[in-house]
Every structure is written in structure tokens, then in C-alpha cells.
Scaffold this motif. Structure first.
Motif, short mmCIF file in Angstrom:
data_model
loop_
_atom_site.label_atom_id
_atom_site.label_comp_id
_atom_site.label_asym_id
_atom_site.label_seq_id
_atom_site.Cartn_x
_atom_site.Cartn_y
_atom_site.Cartn_z
N THR A 156 19.41 9.86 0.56
CA THR A 156 19.64 9.17 1.84
C THR A 156 18.63 9.63 2.88
N LEU A 157 18.45 10.94 2.98
CA LEU A 157 17.47 11.44 3.95
C LEU A 157 16.09 10.89 3.62
N TRP A 158 15.76 10.89 2.34
CA TRP A 158 14.45 10.43 1.91
C TRP A 158 14.25 8.96 2.23
N SER A 159 15.32 8.16 2.10
CA SER A 159 15.19 6.72 2.37
C SER A 159 14.96 6.42 3.83
N CYS A 160 15.29 7.39 4.69
CA CYS A 160 15.18 7.10 6.11
C CYS A 160 13.80 7.34 6.68
N ILE A 161 12.95 8.00 5.93
CA ILE A 161 11.57 8.06 6.40
C ILE A 161 10.68 7.40 5.36
N LYS A 162 9.66 6.73 5.82
CA LYS A 162 8.75 6.10 4.88
C LYS A 162 7.49 6.94 4.88
N GLY A 163 7.50 7.99 4.05
CA GLY A 163 6.37 8.91 4.00
C GLY A 163 5.07 8.19 3.70
N ARG A 164 5.17 7.24 2.75
CA ARG A 164 3.96 6.53 2.36
C ARG A 164 3.37 5.78 3.54
N LYS A 165 4.27 5.22 4.38
CA LYS A 165 3.81 4.44 5.52
C LYS A 165 3.16 5.35 6.57
N ILE A 166 3.74 6.54 6.76
CA ILE A 166 3.16 7.47 7.72
C ILE A 166 1.72 7.78 7.31
N VAL A 167 1.57 8.12 6.02
CA VAL A 167 0.23 8.48 5.52
C VAL A 167 -0.72 7.30 5.67
N ARG A 168 -0.23 6.11 5.31
CA ARG A 168 -1.08 4.93 5.36
C ARG A 168 -1.47 4.59 6.79
N ASP A 169 -0.49 4.63 7.70
CA ASP A 169 -0.79 4.29 9.10
C ASP A 169 -1.79 5.26 9.71
N ILE A 170 -1.60 6.56 9.44
CA ILE A 170 -2.53 7.53 10.00
C ILE A 170 -3.91 7.34 9.38
N SER A 171 -3.96 7.10 8.06
CA SER A 171 -5.24 6.85 7.40
C SER A 171 -5.96 5.70 8.06
N THR A 172 -5.20 4.61 8.32
CA THR A 172 -5.81 3.45 8.97
C THR A 172 -6.34 3.81 10.34
N ASP A 173 -5.53 4.55 11.10
CA ASP A 173 -5.98 4.95 12.43
C ASP A 173 -7.28 5.75 12.36
N VAL A 174 -7.36 6.63 11.37
CA VAL A 174 -8.56 7.46 11.23
C VAL A 174 -9.74 6.59 10.81
#
Lengths: 325, 263, 263
Positions: B68-86
């Protein structure tokens, strides 16, 4: 036989109407309300072989919907369409072999490939034999002057070069009709002029019928001998460019900042649009007063800043529409 | 601090738009629990017996909690969004803004997480009761404290994800690093408590971030005691500080890199 | 008719070739993607190692069976995503009007819209063969395995087409379609024997994992005509259903009176 025959074409759309706020959103899930929009309403026209027709109208006028019906993407609710004798609805694939399309904002070329490879790929899509494709590539190279960059990957080309390739590529199958939707959008004036000259040349040498939609008045003026104007789903004008120019594009707007006030109240052919302080905006009717006389009236010595422009297309169209009513 | 609260609030309201897709996405959570329910059923020949100190009911509640805790954050999206920003230089624009980029991402992610947790956790608890009955050794205060440590543990996880995303400053594609990371913590900590790992490495694991991230909070949830709570909290505080510093260091180094390369 | 098919195959081949060329422009990133995907998948075997340390037979599945299960699951996933990525992004193409570009081409719309290459999927494909090799490879097994992967991959693609085609009727369904394809993938990596009869019915209908993974697995381990007939029959039905549903939806798309946001 005309290459494009459109008779009483109609298409209606239903658009969901949502009530305000949270309550409205919930209601719309269970009891959706629709608003009917007549996107295209009993449109009729014919286009002959080799014509260059401009199909214009303001946003939401029904242009895209009509083109989609002509190319077989959308089916009409009512009416008949015959493109090269074929019904786009029943013979979509067969018709696809005979037409070419360039939708200005959508790119079809593979960006990591060269234009040459792209031509070969799209030639294959049209079931062309290798020697046919080679021959056509030579023709297009000459026609569009692609020698310089035909072997450079598309992604390394400038926007103007890329659009030239897109248009060239749309001709790989020797289409009898070319549908161009906003081909010069986003291009700078020099490039626009360039593209226009290629389209004109293509029409002259290959006798390709061109059906062009554009918001750019320059495109229309410089390319097309015939204009069809659509507004709110109906055709409000179907005439030659000559007539359009003569009857409607004969007004100029002068926006001037003067050193002192000038009285133009009783001048023939001059309509005062705005007269505030030292800012003067007038409309000159070129049928009654030519532009140099109009400027003389303003007294060049008294002009601080001046801007001369054509009546915007939207205004011309709404004028035509009002007159039509 | 106020500006981060504002970012939090805005992102929270923004999340409302995606309720539908979130609910649909949560179906996978139900699926995972259902699968492991069946799987463990076969491993426990007798539901009352203990494997590595855990009963069948505890195992399922353990997995429910961590997933449940894991489902509430989208780790992959965090990494992807930051990568895009960089990659597209957005991060350079962020430098002009009067806030710390890391704190900005933290506030945003935390808002999204809170929103999802408020919906998902009660639902998961209800699901758990339907499937396997009560939480073992139920202690309301204990559960609440466990949930709080769960939130803290998630923040450690988020910080690590942000660091991975920031690795985009130094490498073409940080996504593969994230895949490996997410798989490691899936196997150790999410699906299996540390007790199921080979004896040799257990002591190491007990001092690793995994103790703080998912194992600690989940074990508290199924087997609460105050001594363990203290241990978990201490490790969480330490790792929060450590990873906050690491994240900021990576950011600073990365930004310096941009300046050297000229953007 | 035959030339039409020949031409279609030629275009499919060219299209895929160019897409792969594009992905391979950055060779390093491509190889990294492949390698990390193999590692990613391999790490999941840890889960099974732990499970099997508790009990060496999970209702008929030994660890070797799990290897083959994963081989087929990973292989069919690889075949489907490596060459037919478009099928998994189809619902958004439908709602965003991107099918228009395919409708003006004189080629089959369905085929054009499902093509697409995912580099990491080649990792999944390679991994499948690694697993086959580990569990004992013979020329016979290699050929049967490959055929099963191709057929299973096609059935997976068809199930994705069906899920995504819901967009023709329901609008934005990308989360739903993604969840459903996710279920197919997930169920295929766990022994089917742990589930009850009702779930098994699901595997032969709405979540057709049986035809993608489980029946092929039975055929690979222990060839028998009955299973082969079931596989061929079920696969054919799904493939035909995918075509029927897509084209029915396409007709609706073109005669549509609903103003979907299309430009």
C-alpha cells in the motif's frame, strides 16, 4: 468529370454539456446532456482537374471536418462525395493510392532517416516498384531542389527544408489530388514564399489538383485562383480570387499617430474608425480613393507613426456572411 | 516554509483530477495481495504455524502494508520527471526560482502521496479484514504509530528516488538504476521481511536503509512493541538526514557540471 | 490478394527495421536497456529462491517449472513489446485522433497502428532464452519454445488491442487498459495452480493468460494433442475477436457523432 464532387454534405457532432461545479460533474456521469453542433451543413461544390482551390474559414467553421470527410477519415451523416469517381467511405484504400495529404502540424517523415530513405519507404507503402520510386525521386529532387540535403537525416534539417520534404514526399505516389492543411504554419515569410513557389510549380508541371486550407492570406492570395469560404458549416462564398479581391479585399486600414488633429469627416471613401487624441484609425475604400491620395490627406509632414494593413480575413468573412444574410 | 505548504496544497488539489485513473491503478494492489494470499496459503501447510517468526495472517498484513505504501508513490515517475527536467534544462530555470528544487519535489511528491494514502490505506485495511480477518495483536495506538513510521520510511524512499533521478546529470539514462533499486527493495523488505533472507546478510540488512524504509514500519504494524519502535524511529531519522544531505550534494555537483558544460 | 499481403509484410518489416535503427542510434543506451532488463527480471528469481527454501514444491510447480514459466512469460512479453509496442499505446492514439494519419494511407490501419519497438523488451526476449538454456535446452525444445513465444506474443498483442479498443466506446481508457495488460503480465509469472476455479475461468476469458503462458507451458513440458488444440483454438478466437472489435470501433470512429477532442 470533376475530380471532387461534393453534394449536400452534412455532419453533426454531439458535444457533452457539463453542469457547473461538483454537482454538475456528477450529474453528467449519470445523465449526460448533449449539445448538437452542425459542423458541416449541406455543403456543395465541385473542383476540376488542375485547379488550385483555397478552402478557408475561421476556426471551428468546419474546414477540418470537411477535409476529413473528403479523405475518408470521417463519414458524413448526409450527402454525396465523389473523389475521382470514388466514394471515400466505401473505397478508402483505393482512394488513398490516388491522393496525397500534408497536415501541417503532423509530421509523417521518419526523423532519423534521410529524405531519400523516407521516399523509398513511402514509395513502398504505395506499392511502387523500385525503379518507379527511383524515377520519382529524381523528379522530386529537381522540382523541389532537394539535392543539397537529400542525404541528410530529417532531424538535422531546418523547418523550411523539412516541410519541403514533407510536401515532396506526399507526391511520391503521383497523387491526382493533394490535400494541404496549413502547410506553411510556423514558417518565416521567406520560407513561406519558397514553399509557395514549389507548390505552384508542382501544380503547373504535374497538373496536380490542390485543395488547400490555410489561415495565411498570403498563401491564398498567391497560390489559389479559386476560393471557397466556409463559416458555421455552410459555404458563404465560392468564387474566383479575382472577384474576391475586387469585391472584398479592397479596403485598407491606416492607423496613424499625428502631430495634430486632422479632419477627414466629409472625405469620400474614408471611414473613420477611431479618432482619439492624436491617434487616428481610418478605413480606406480603394474603389473610391486610392491609397496614395489617402496618405496625402493625412499630410505626411504631420505623421509621427503610421501603420497600413489589410482588412483581416476574419473580418472579410464575417462581412461576407453578414451580406449573405 | 510557507511556500512549500502552498505547493503541497496546490498539488493535492491537482491530484483530484486523477482520481479515476488512480482508482483503476489501485486494482493492481488488490491483485498483488490476492496473488500472495494464495501463494502463502500453499507455503503455510498449517495457518497457525510460524515461518521465520511470522504467522500466515502476519505475512499477508505485512505485504498489504508495504505494498500500500509503495502504491502511493510513483518512484518511476519521480525519476523520470527529474531526468526530464535535467535533460531539457528545466532544472536550470528552477535555479532562478526562490526555492530549493529538492524541497519543491519533496513537497509535490508528499502531497500526491498524502492524497493517495488517505484513499488507499483505509481501503486496504478494509480489504485486509475481508480477506484474512483482524490485524494480529491489534493495538490501535500501535497501528497508528506504525503508519506514522510508514510515512517517514516512504520519505526516505522518495529521497533515494530523487537522488537516482538526479544521476541524470552524470549519465544518459538513470531509469535502469531505478529498476534495479526498486527490484532490490521489492524482494527485500516489501515482499519478504528481513528474517526471510539468508542468515549471513541479515545483520547487514538490519542496519541498511531497508530497515528504515519498509521492513521496520511493516513489522511494527504486524508485531508492535515500543522497543522496536524506538529502533525504527532512530534509523529513520538518521537515514532521512543522510539521504537529504546526499540528495543535495548530488544536486549541487550536478548543477556545477551544467555550468562547466555551458548548458 | 496475395500481393496485398506480401506488400503488407514488406511494409511491416521496413517499419520495424527503421524503428529498431532509430533505437540503436545510441548503441550504449540500447545495450544498457537490454542488459538492465535482464538483471531486472533475474532479480525476481530471488523471490522464488526464498519461496522454495521454505517448500520445494508449490502445488505441482518445482523451481524448474518456475524457470520455464518465467521463460515463456518473459519471452511472450518480449515478442509483444519489442515489435508491437503501438498496441499498448493504442487507446490514446484513438482518443487523440492519431489514427487519422493511418487512415489516409493505403495500408491496413490495424497493422500500422500496432507497430512500434521497445528496446528493453529485447532484454526480456533474451532472458527467456537464457532461462530455457538453464533449465536444459534441446533442439526440439528450442523450436517448440520459439513457436510458443511467437504465438503467445501475438495473443498478448491481441488482448492489448481488445482492451485498448474500448477507447472507441468509452473515451479515455489508458489507465484501465494498462491495468488489464498489467494483470495479464503479472498473472503469467505465478503458478496457476495456486488459484481457484473461478480465477481459472478468468484465465481462459477476460485475462487470457492461459493461452499466452499456461497452456504453452504444459505443451513445452509435456506435449499432448489436447493442449495443442486448446491453444490453437483459444488463440484463434482471440485473434479474430481483436480484429472484429477493432474494426467495429474504427467504423464508429469514422461515423462518429461524438466530439472527441480531435484536431
Amino acid at each position: 468529370m470533376s475530380v471532387i464532387e461534393v453534394k449536400n454534405l452534412s455532419k453533426t457532432f454531439k458535444s457533452k454539456v457539463k453542469g457547473k461545479g461538483l454537482k454538475g460533474s456528477i450529474k453528467s456521469i449519470f445523465k449526460p446532456k448533449y449539445k448538437t453542433i452542425k459542423a458541416v451543413n449541406k455543403v456543395s461544390f465541385n473542383v476540376e482537374k488542375g485547379e488550385m482551390v483555397a478552402f478557408i474559414g475561421p476556426n471551428g467553421a468546419g474546414k477540418s471536418t470537411t477535409i476529413k470527410m473528403l479523405t475518408g477519415i470521417l463519414y458524413p451523416d448526409n450527402g454525396d462525395i465523389k473523389i475521382l469517381g470514388l466514394d471515400p467511405r466505401k473505397n478508402r484504400k483505393k482512394l488513398a493510392y490516388e491522393i496525397g495529404t500534408v497536415f501541417g502540424q503532423k509530421e509523417q517523415l521518419w526523423t532519423h532517416l534521410t529524405p531519400y530513405d523516407n521516399f523509398k519507404f513511402f514509395g513502398a507503402i504505395y506499392d511502387m516498384k523500385d525503379y518507379e520510386i527511383e524515377k520519382k525521386i529524381e523528379e522530386l529532387k529537381a522540382l523541389f531542389e532537394l539535392d543539397e540535403f537529400i542525404n541528410t537525416p530529417v532531424k538535422s534539417l531546418s523547418l523550411g527544408q523539412r516541410i519541403r520534404c514533407e510536401i515532396a514526399c506526399s507526391l511520391i505516389n503521383d497523387p491526382k489530388i493533394l490535400f494541404l492543411d496549413e502547410p506553411t504554419i510556423g514558417l518565416d515569410p521567406v520560407v513561406k514564399e519558397n514553399i509557395r513557389s514549389f507548390i505552384k510549380r508542382m501544380n503547373k508541371e504535374c497538373h496536380t489538383t490542390v485543395f488547400l486550407t490555410s489561415h495565411d492570406v498570403g498563401d491564398i492570395e498567391k497560390l489559389c485562383k479559386r476560393v471557397i469560404i466556409i463559416n458555421n458549416g455552410t459555404v458563404v462564398l465560392d468564387d474566383t480570387m479575382e472577384n474576391l479581391k475586387y469585391h472584398y479585399l479592397n479596403k485598407k486600414i491606416i492607423d496613424a499617430k499625428m502631430k495634430e488633429k486632422i479632419n477627414l469627416d466629409d472625405e469620400k471613401g474614408i471611414k473613420i474608425l477611431k479618432d482619439k487624441g492624436y491617434n487616428l484609425k481610418i478605413e480606406v475604400d480603394l474603389k473610391e480613393k486610392n491609397i496614395s491620395d489617402a496618405i496625402k490627406l493625412l499630410d505626411p509632414d504631420k505623421i509621427i507613426d503610421i501603420n497600413i494593413s489589410n482588412t483581416p480575413l476574419e473580418e472579410i468573412i464575417s462581412d461576407i456572411y453578414k451580406k449573405d444574410k | 516554509m510557507k511556500k512549500y505548504l502552498f505547493i503541497f496544497k496546490t498539488e493535492f488539489i491537482n491530484s483530484l483530477q486523477y482520481v479515476k485513473s488512480f482508482i483503476v491503478g489501485s486494482l493492481s494492489l488488490i491483485l498483488i495481495i490476492y496473488i500472495y494470499l494464495n501463494l502463502w496459503n500453499f507455503l503455510y501447510s498449517d495457518p497457525e504455524s510460524l515461518i521465520n517468526g511470522y504467522s500466515y495472517t502476519q505475512m499477508i498484513w505485512y505485504i498489504l502494508f508495504t505494498e500500500t505504501l509503495w502504491s502511493c508513490i510513483k518512484g518511476r515517475k519521480i525519476v523520470r520527471d527529474i531526468s526530464t527536467d535535467v535533460k531539457n534544462g528545466n532544472i536550470a530555470y528552477q535555479m532562478n526560482k526562490p526555492y530549493n528544487y529538492i524541497n519543491y519535489i519533496l513537497s509535490k511528491t508528499f502531497a500526491d502521496f498524502t492524497f493517495k494514502l488517505l484513499i488507499l490505506l483505509p481501503a486496504a485495511i478494509v480489504l485486509g479484514h475481508i480477506l484474512i480477518g483482524n490485524i494480529p495483536n491489534f493495538n490501535l495506538l500501535g497501528c497508528l504509530l506504525a503508519i506514522i513510521t510508514g510515512i517517514l520510511g516512504t520519505m526516505v524512499n522518495v529521497l533515494i528516488c530523487i537522488s537516482i533521478g538526479l544521476l541524470s546529470f552524470f549519465m544518459e539514462d538513470a531509469a535502469p538504476i531505478y529498476w534495479i533499486y526498486s527490484k532490490v527493495i521489492l524482494v527485500i523488505g516489501t515482499l519478504f521481511p528481513i528474517e526471510f533472507m539468508p542468515e549471513i546478510i541479515q545483520p547487514v540488512l538490519k542496519y541498511s536503509p531497508i530497515f528504515a524504509m519498509n521492513y521496520g514500519p511493516a513489522k511494527l504494524f504486524v508485531d508492535f512493541n515500543y522497543d522496536f519502535l524506538i529502533k525504527v524511529l532512530i534509523s529513520q531519522v538518521i537515514y532521512l538526514i543522510v539521504f537529504y544531505i546526499i540528495t543535495n550534494l548530488v544536486y549541487k555537483k550536478g548543477v556545477k557540471n551544467i555550468n562547466v558544460n555551458g548548458g | 490478394m496475395l500481393t496485398e499481403v506480401k506488400n503488407l509484410i514488406k511494409i511491416t518489416f521496413l517499419s520495424t527495421k527503421y524503428a529498431i535503427m532509430r533505437e540503436m542510434e545510441n548503441k550504449v543506451a540500447f545495450i544498457m536497456n537490454v542488459l538492465f532488463m535482464i538483471l531486472n527480471n533475474a532479480s525476481f528469481i530471488l523471490v522464488w529462491v526464498v519461496m522454495y527454501s521454505i517448500k520445494d514444491n508449490i502445488n505441482g510447480y518445482t523451481i524448474n517449472t518456475i524457470l520455464l514459466l518465467w521463460g515463456i512469460a518473459s519471452g511472450t512479453y518480449g515478442v509483444s513489446r519489442a515489435f508491437f509496442r503501438g498496441a499498448y499505446e493504442l487507446s490514446n492514439k484513438i482518443t487523440d485522433g492519431k489514427l487519422d494519419a493511418f487512415l489516409v494511407m493505403p495500408k491496413n490501419v490495424l497493422i500500422q497502428s500496432i507497430l512500434g519497438v521497445t528496446p528493453s523488451a529485447f532484454g526480456d526476449l533474451l532472458y527467456a532464452y537464457i532461462l530455457l538454456f538453464i533449465s536444459g535446452i534441446t533442439p526440439y525444445k528450442f523450436i517448440v519454445f520459439t513457436l510458443l513465444l511467437i504465438l503467445g506474443g501475438i495473443v498478448d498483442v491481441c488482448s492489448a488491442i481488445i482492451y485498448n479498443s474500448l477507447a472507441f466506446w468509452l473515451g479515455r481508457v489508458d489507465s484501465l487498459a494498462d491495468s488489464l495488460t498489467g494483470f495479464v503480465t503479472m498473472f503469467g509469472t505465478y503458478p496457476d495452480t495456486i488459484f481457484n476455479r473461478f480465477v481459472h475461468i478468468l484465465f481462459y476469458t477476460f485475462i487470457p493468460v492461459a493461452f499466452i503462458v499456461f497452456v504453452p507451458l504444459r505443451i513445452l513440458i509435456n506435449f499432448n494433442i489436447t493442449d495443442l488444440l486448446i491453444l490453437l483454438g483459444g488463440s484463434s478466437i482471440i485473434i479474430i475477436l481483436a480484429c472484429i472489435i477493432f474494426y467495429a470501433g474504427l467504423r464508429r470512429y469514422s461515423s462518429s457523432n461524438l466530439m472527441v477532442a480531435r484536431i
